[in-house]
Design a protein around this motif. Structure first.
Motif, PDB file in Angstrom:
ATOM      1  N   ALA A 145     -30.668 -61.870  14.434  1.00 50.23           N
ATOM      2  CA  ALA A 145     -32.101 -61.940  14.518  1.00 50.23           C
ATOM      3  C   ALA A 145     -32.537 -63.364  15.250  1.00 50.23           C
ATOM      4  N   ILE A 146     -31.817 -64.222  15.405  1.00 53.10           N
ATOM      5  CA  ILE A 146     -32.491 -65.461  15.794  1.00 53.10           C
ATOM      6  C   ILE A 146     -31.895 -65.459  17.461  1.00 53.10           C
ATOM      7  N   LEU A 147     -30.855 -64.845  17.932  1.00 48.89           N
ATOM      8  CA  LEU A 147     -30.273 -64.752  19.331  1.00 48.89           C
ATOM      9  C   LEU A 147     -31.349 -64.308  20.103  1.00 48.89           C
ATOM     10  N   PRO A 148     -31.576 -64.922  21.103  1.00 51.90           N
ATOM     11  CA  PRO A 148     -32.344 -64.469  22.390  1.00 51.90           C
ATOM     12  C   PRO A 148     -31.467 -63.764  23.161  1.00 51.90           C
ATOM     13  N   ASP A 149     -31.918 -63.419  24.541  1.00 51.09           N
ATOM     14  CA  ASP A 149     -31.095 -62.658  25.456  1.00 51.09           C
ATOM     15  C   ASP A 149     -29.934 -63.145  25.605  1.00 51.09           C
ATOM     16  N   THR A 150     -28.727 -62.295  25.835  1.00 49.93           N
ATOM     17  CA  THR A 150     -27.321 -62.799  25.909  1.00 49.93           C
ATOM     18  C   THR A 150     -26.837 -62.156  27.343  1.00 49.93           C
ATOM     19  N   LYS A 151     -26.062 -62.887  27.916  1.00 47.71           N
ATOM     20  CA  LYS A 151     -25.055 -62.478  29.037  1.00 47.71           C
ATOM     21  C   LYS A 151     -23.992 -61.447  28.291  1.00 47.71           C
ATOM     22  N   TYR A 152     -23.443 -61.659  27.580  1.00 45.96           N
ATOM     23  CA  TYR A 152     -22.521 -60.719  26.665  1.00 45.96           C
ATOM     24  C   TYR A 152     -22.541 -61.045  25.240  1.00 45.96           C
ATOM     25  N   ASP A 153     -22.141 -60.048  24.580  1.00 48.54           N
ATOM     26  CA  ASP A 153     -22.073 -60.122  22.972  1.00 48.54           C
ATOM     27  C   ASP A 153     -21.016 -59.357  22.668  1.00 48.54           C
ATOM     28  N   GLU A 154     -19.714 -59.637  22.409  1.00 49.12           N
ATOM     29  CA  GLU A 154     -18.623 -58.865  22.156  1.00 49.12           C
ATOM     30  C   GLU A 154     -17.990 -59.218  20.725  1.00 49.12           C
ATOM     31  N   VAL A 155     -17.546 -58.090  20.159  1.00 58.22           N
ATOM     32  CA  VAL A 155     -16.701 -58.263  18.824  1.00 58.22           C
ATOM     33  C   VAL A 155     -15.328 -57.822  19.185  1.00 58.22           C
ATOM     34  N   ILE A 156     -14.430 -58.667  18.964  1.00 58.45           N
ATOM     35  CA  ILE A 156     -13.128 -58.659  19.471  1.00 58.45           C
ATOM     36  C   ILE A 156     -12.221 -58.515  18.167  1.00 58.45           C
ATOM     37  N   GLU A 157     -10.991 -57.837  18.235  1.00 55.69           N
ATOM     38  CA  GLU A 157      -9.944 -57.796  17.070  1.00 55.69           C
ATOM     39  C   GLU A 157      -8.744 -58.951  17.781  1.00 55.69           C
ATOM     40  N   ALA A 158      -8.364 -59.656  16.822  1.00 55.17           N
ATOM     41  CA  ALA A 158      -7.287 -60.653  16.960  1.00 55.17           C
ATOM     42  C   ALA A 158      -6.462 -60.671  15.707  1.00 55.17           C
ATOM     43  N   LEU A 159      -5.360 -61.484  15.802  1.00 55.01           N
ATOM     44  CA  LEU A 159      -4.298 -61.404  14.766  1.00 55.01           C
ATOM     45  C   LEU A 159      -3.762 -62.740  14.719  1.00 55.01           C
ATOM     46  N   SER A 160      -3.838 -63.408  13.507  1.00 59.65           N
ATOM     47  CA  SER A 160      -3.047 -64.731  13.099  1.00 59.65           C
ATOM     48  C   SER A 160      -1.774 -64.543  12.713  1.00 59.65           C
ATOM     49  N   VAL A 161      -0.729 -64.798  13.585  1.00 57.79           N
ATOM     50  CA  VAL A 161       0.730 -64.590  13.173  1.00 57.79           C
ATOM     51  C   VAL A 161       1.324 -65.877  13.074  1.00 57.79           C
ATOM     52  N   THR A 162       2.343 -66.001  11.918  1.00 54.56           N
ATOM     53  CA  THR A 162       3.105 -66.906  12.189  1.00 54.56           C
ATOM     54  C   THR A 162       4.476 -66.790  12.762  1.00 54.56           C
ATOM     55  N   PHE A 213       0.970 -55.744  20.638  1.00 54.32           N
ATOM     56  CA  PHE A 213      -0.129 -56.114  19.603  1.00 54.32           C
ATOM     57  C   PHE A 213      -0.149 -55.034  18.391  1.00 54.32           C
ATOM     58  N   GLU A 214       0.045 -53.982  18.636  1.00 56.62           N
ATOM     59  CA  GLU A 214      -0.062 -52.946  17.597  1.00 56.62           C
ATOM     60  C   GLU A 214       1.505 -53.117  16.651  1.00 56.62           C
ATOM     61  N   ALA A 215       2.274 -53.707  17.376  1.00 57.74           N
ATOM     62  CA  ALA A 215       3.662 -53.753  16.506  1.00 57.74           C
ATOM     63  C   ALA A 215       3.299 -55.209  15.731  1.00 57.74           C
ATOM     64  N   LEU A 216       2.643 -56.088  16.039  1.00 55.52           N
ATOM     65  CA  LEU A 216       2.342 -57.443  15.626  1.00 55.52           C
ATOM     66  C   LEU A 216       1.465 -57.128  14.217  1.00 55.52           C
ATOM     67  N   GLN A 217       0.658 -56.118  14.175  1.00 54.24           N
ATOM     68  CA  GLN A 217      -0.323 -55.996  13.225  1.00 54.24           C
ATOM     69  C   GLN A 217       0.367 -55.970  11.823  1.00 54.24           C
ATOM     70  N   LYS A 218       1.683 -55.519  11.608  1.00 55.27           N
ATOM     71  CA  LYS A 218       2.112 -55.798  10.314  1.00 55.27           C
ATOM     72  C   LYS A 218       2.725 -57.130   9.786  1.00 55.27           C
ATOM     73  N   ASP A 219       2.922 -58.136  11.106  1.00 52.45           N
ATOM     74  CA  ASP A 219       3.378 -59.250  10.544  1.00 52.45           C
ATOM     75  C   ASP A 219       2.235 -60.573  10.534  1.00 52.45           C
ATOM     76  N   GLY A 220       0.822 -60.099  11.029  1.00 54.03           N
ATOM     77  CA  GLY A 220      -0.062 -60.999  10.758  1.00 54.03           C
ATOM     78  C   GLY A 220      -1.380 -60.626  10.367  1.00 54.03           C
ATOM     79  N   GLU A 221      -2.465 -61.556   9.877  1.00 53.42           N
ATOM     80  CA  GLU A 221      -3.490 -61.361   9.345  1.00 53.42           C
ATOM     81  C   GLU A 221      -4.589 -61.105  10.379  1.00 53.42           C
ATOM     82  N   SER A 222      -5.250 -59.833   9.944  1.00 55.45           N
ATOM     83  CA  SER A 222      -6.305 -59.271  10.930  1.00 55.45           C
ATOM     84  C   SER A 222      -7.782 -60.057  11.108  1.00 55.45           C
TER      85      SER A 222
END
Length: 636
Positions: free
Chosen positions: A342-359, A458-467
Motif C-alpha cells: 500500500a505504501i510502495l510507489p512504482d517499482t522496477k521489480y517486485d519478486e517473491v522467491i523461494e529459498a531454503l535455510s540448510v545446515t 534444490f528439490e533434493a535439499l527441501q527435505k533437509d532445510g527450512e523453507s
C-alpha cells in the motif's frame, strides 16, 4: 610608556611578519571551536542516528587538535623568539631590566594569542553554519544548518587556548634569563647543527626506509614476520625505521646528491647556481630535523585523509554489493505484505522467491569455530538467473550436484578455499563447490551467505532445510523515509534490509570521519606550511647581506629571484615528496588490507594537498623576495 603599550606597538610594527603565525592560530581556533560547537549542536543530534558516536569522534578530534596546536604554537613561538633575540639584547644593553624585558615579551605573546582567540571565535561563529552544512551533507542529509552560537563551546575554546597562550608567553618571559648578551646578539646566525654527510649514514638511511616499506607491504594476515614479531611491535618497527631513515635521508643522502650536482662544472658556473647549491647543502643538512617533521606530518595527513576519503568514495559501491535490491525481507504474514504494498510507489521489480535455510556438515571448509557445521541460504539456479537479469549481472551455468557460493566478504587469505570442496546435509545430500562469487543477488543483511544450486539439487535439499519466502524489491529511487515506513509494517523476524538505510548509516559513519579528517588535515597542512615559512624567512633575514653584495656587484633582480625560488622549491617539495612516498606505501598496504581500490580517491586527495601546499610555497617565495628587495633598496 607602559610595557603593555610597548608590546602592542611591537606587534603593530611587526604585523607583516606575524601575519601567517596569527593566521595559523586563528585557523586552529576556528576548527577547534567548530568541533566543540558541533559536539553541542541540537541540529546534529536531531538529524543523525549516531549522534553519540559523532560526539565521541568530535571530542577525540578536539583532543588531538589541542595537542598538535600546543606543539605548533610553541614551535612557531621559538622561531619568533630567535628572531627577536638581537632586539632583546639591545633593550638589555640600554639598561632595561631583565624582568621588564621578560614581561614585555610575555604581554606581547599573550596579546597575540588573545587577539587570535577573539578573531578565531568570531570567525568560527560566522563559519559554523557552513561547516555544519558540510558535515550534514557528507553524512547524506539534505538540511540547511542554522546559525548557532554556543556559549559552552566559546568558554571551552577560551579556556583551552588561554592556557596554551599563557604557557608560550612564559616561554617568551624566560628568554632573557636563558642567554648571555653575546649569545643573543649572534643567535640569528645560529641554525641547527650542520652534520657532515657520511656514505655509511646515507646507505643506512636508504636501508632503513626500504626495510620499513618492505614490512609495510607484507600481508598482515599471511606474513610470517607479522606473525612472529607481533602486530604492535611490527608497526612500531615500521614507524621507527621510516622516521629515522627519513632523518638520515635529509642528513646525508640529499647532501651526496647535491655534491654530485656540484661536479657538473659547466652547469655550476652559470648564473647563481654555485650559490644556490652551496646554500642548499647547508640548509637541507642543517634543517634535517625540521624537514623530517614536515615529511612525517605530510605522510600522516595524506595517509589518514586518503584512507578516509577512499572509504567515503567507495561507500555507494560497498552498499550496492551488500544490498543489490533496494528492499528485501522475509515474508511472515499476509497482512504485512498488504501494508507494504500500500505504501510502495512504482517499482522496477517486485519478486517473491523461494529459498531454503540448510545446515551443512562442512569439515572440509575448516570452520573457525570447530563445529564443522555451517548454515547457508540456498536458492536454485533459475531463481539466481532471474534476479541476476533484473540486476544486470551475469547468469550462472551449474554442473549437476555442483554449487556456487555467493560470499561478499570472501577473502582468499582468511576464507575457506571453496573450490572443489564438498559439503553434505544430515541426510547425506552432497554438493560440491565449483566456484565462489564476491557478489550476491540477495541482500546480505537478510539472507547472509547464499549458495546457488541446480534446480534438481534444490528439490533434493527441501527435505533437509527450512523453507523460506523472500520478497525482493528493486527501485530506481527510494528514500530513507520510505524505508522507515516499511520497517514499521514488517515484524522483526522479517529481517528487513534496506539499501537506502544502509547507505545512510554508512555515510553517517564515514562522512563524519571524512569531515573530521579533512579539517584536522587542513590544520596539519597549515602548521606544516607555516613552519617552513617561518624557517625560510628566518634564513632570508640572514641572507640579506649576501644578496645585497650581489646587488652591488650588478647581479640582476631576476637572477636573484630565480636563485631564491630554486632554493625554496627544494626546501618545500623534497620533504613533500618523501611524505607522499611514505603515504603511497601506507595506503597501498591499507588498500590490500581492505581489498578495496583506493587509487582514484587517493590521487585526488594527494593533488588537493599538493595544490594547497604549493600556495604556501608561492607565499614564501614572494615574502623572501620582498625582504631581499626592500633591503637592497635600503642599503643601496
Amino acid at each position: 610608556m607602559t610595557l603593555f603599550s610597548l608590546a602592542r606597538k611591537n606587534i603593530v610594527r611587526n604585523l607583516s611578519q606575524y601575519f601567517l603565525y596569527i593566521a595559523s592560530m586563528v585557523f586552529s581556533i576556528i576548527i577547534y571551536f567548530t568541533f566543540v560547537t558541533l559536539k553541542y549542536s541540537d541540529t546534529i543530534a536531531e538529524q543523525t542516528a549516531s549522534s553519540q558516536k559523532l560526539d565521541s569522534l568530535m571530542s577525540g578530534a578536539a583532543v588531538i587538535l589541542i595537542f598538535f596546536v600546543a606543539i605548533f604554537i610553541a614551535y612557531s613561538n621559538s622561531f619568533f623568539m630567535k628572531k627577536r633575540k638581537k632586539e632583546v639584547a639591545l633593550y638589555a644593553l640600554l639598561g632595561v631590566r631583565n624582568r621588564q624585558i621578560g614581561f614585555m615579551l610575555f604581554f606581547e605573546n599573550l596579546l597575540l594569542g588573545l587577539v587570535s582567540l577573539v578573531v578565531g571565535i568570531l570567525l568560527g561563529f560566522l563559519c559554523s553554519k557552513g561547516f555544519m552544512t558540510i558535515l550534514i551533507y557528507l553524512m547524506g542529509y539534505d538540511v540547511i544548518a542554522p546559525f548557532t552560537f554556543s556559549g559552552t563551546a566559546a568558554l571551552n575554546t577560551s579556556i583551552v587556548f588561554f592556557i596554551i597562550f599563557l604557557v608560550t608567553s612564559f616561554q617568551g618571559y624566560r628568554l632573557i634569563y636563558q642567554f648571555k648578551l653575546i649569545d643573543l646578539f649572534h643567535a640569528s646566525k645560529k641554525g641547527e647543527a650542520v652534520p657532515k654527510p657520511s656514505k655509511g649514514v646515507a646507505i643506512l638511511g636508504i636501508l632503513l626506509i626500504v626495510i620499513g616499506y618492505w614490512l609495510a607491504m607484507q600481508d598482515l594476515f599471511t606474513s610470517k614476520v607479522w606473525e612472529k614479531v607481533g602486530f604492535l611491535m611490527t608497526a612500531l618497527i615500521i614507524l621507527t625505521t621510516v622516521i629515522v631513515g627519513t632523518f638520515l635521508l635529509f642528513h646525508s643522502v640529499t647532501g651526496f646528491v647535491l655534491e654530485l650536482i656540484k661536479k657538473n662544472e659547466k652547469w655550476l658556473w652559470k648564473g647563481l647556481h654555485l650559490m644556490t647549491i652551496s646554500q642548499l647543502l647547508y640548509r637541507i643538512r642543517g634543517n634535517a630535523r625540521t624537514l623530517t617533521v614536515i615529511a612525517v606530518l605530510s605522510a600522516t595527513t595524506v595517509t589518514a585523509g586518503g584512507a578516509v576519503y577512499g572509504l567515503y568514495y567507495n561507500t555507494n559501491d560497498q552498499v550496492l554489493t551488500a544490498d543489490p535490491s533496494t528492499f528485501m525481507y522475509r515474508q511472515t504474514d499476509a497482512k504485512s505484505d498488504e501494508e507494504v504494498s500500500a505504501i510502495l510507489p512504482d517499482t522496477k521489480y517486485d519478486e517473491v522467491i523461494e529459498a531454503l535455510s540448510v545446515t551443512f556438515h562442512a569439515k572440509e571448509l575448516n570452520d573457525l569455530d570447530g563445529s564443522g557445521k555451517r548454515i547457508y541460504t540456498v536458492i536454485d539456479e533459475e531463481t539466481y538467473n532471474k534476479l541476476a537479469a533484473l540486476q544486470n549481472k551475469d547468469v550462472l551455468r551449474l554442473k549437476e550436484d555442483h554449487a556456487v557460493i555467493l560470499d561478499i566478504g570472501y577473502d582468499e587469505r582468511l576464507s575457506p578455499d571453496y573450490k572443489g570442496k564438498t559439503i553434505t546435509t544430515k541426510n547425506n545430500t552432497a554438493i560440491t563447490f565449483q566456484g565462489v562469487k564476491t557478489q550476491t543477488v540477495l541482500n546480505a543483511g537478510t539472507a547472509g551467505i547464499t549458495v546457488v544450486v541446480s534446480n534438481h539439487t534444490f528439490e533434493a535439499l527441501q527435505k533437509d532445510g527450512e523453507s523460506l519466502t523472500y520478497r525482493v524489491i528493486g527501485m530506481d529511487k527510494a528514500s530513507v523515509d520510505l524505508s522507515g515506513e516499511m520497517a514499521k509494517e514488517i515484524p522483526e523476524e522479517g529481517q528487513f534490509s534496506s539499501a537506502p538505510q544502509d547507505f545512510q548509516l554508512a555515510l553517517e559513519s564515514v562522512g563524519s570521519l571524512l569531515f573530521i579528517g579533512s579539517f584536522l588535515g587542513l590544520v596539519f597542512l597549515a602548521a606544516t606550511g607555516s613552519i617552513i615559512y617561518f624557517k625560510v624567512l628566518t634564513e632570508a633575514e640572514e641572507d640579506k647581506s649576501q644578496y645585497n653584495m650581489l646587488h652591488k656587484m650588478g647581479v640582476s633582480a631576476k637572477e636573484m629571484r630565480k636563485s631564491i625560488a630554486s632554493q625554496v622549491v627544494v626546501i618545500f617539495f623534497v620533504p613533500l615528496a618523501a611524505g607522499l612516498c611514505h603515504s603511497v606505501v601506507a595506503l597501498k598496504a591499507f588498500s590490500s588490507l581492505l581489498m578495496m581500490d583506493l587509487a582514484k580517491p587517493v590521487l585526488i586527495w594527494m593533488v588537493a594537498y599538493t595544490v594547497i601546499y604549493g600556495l604556501y610555497y608561492i607565499l614564501t617565495v614572494a615574502s623572501y623576495n620582498r625582504i631581499i628587495t626592500q633591503n637592497n633598496k635600503t642599503e643601496g
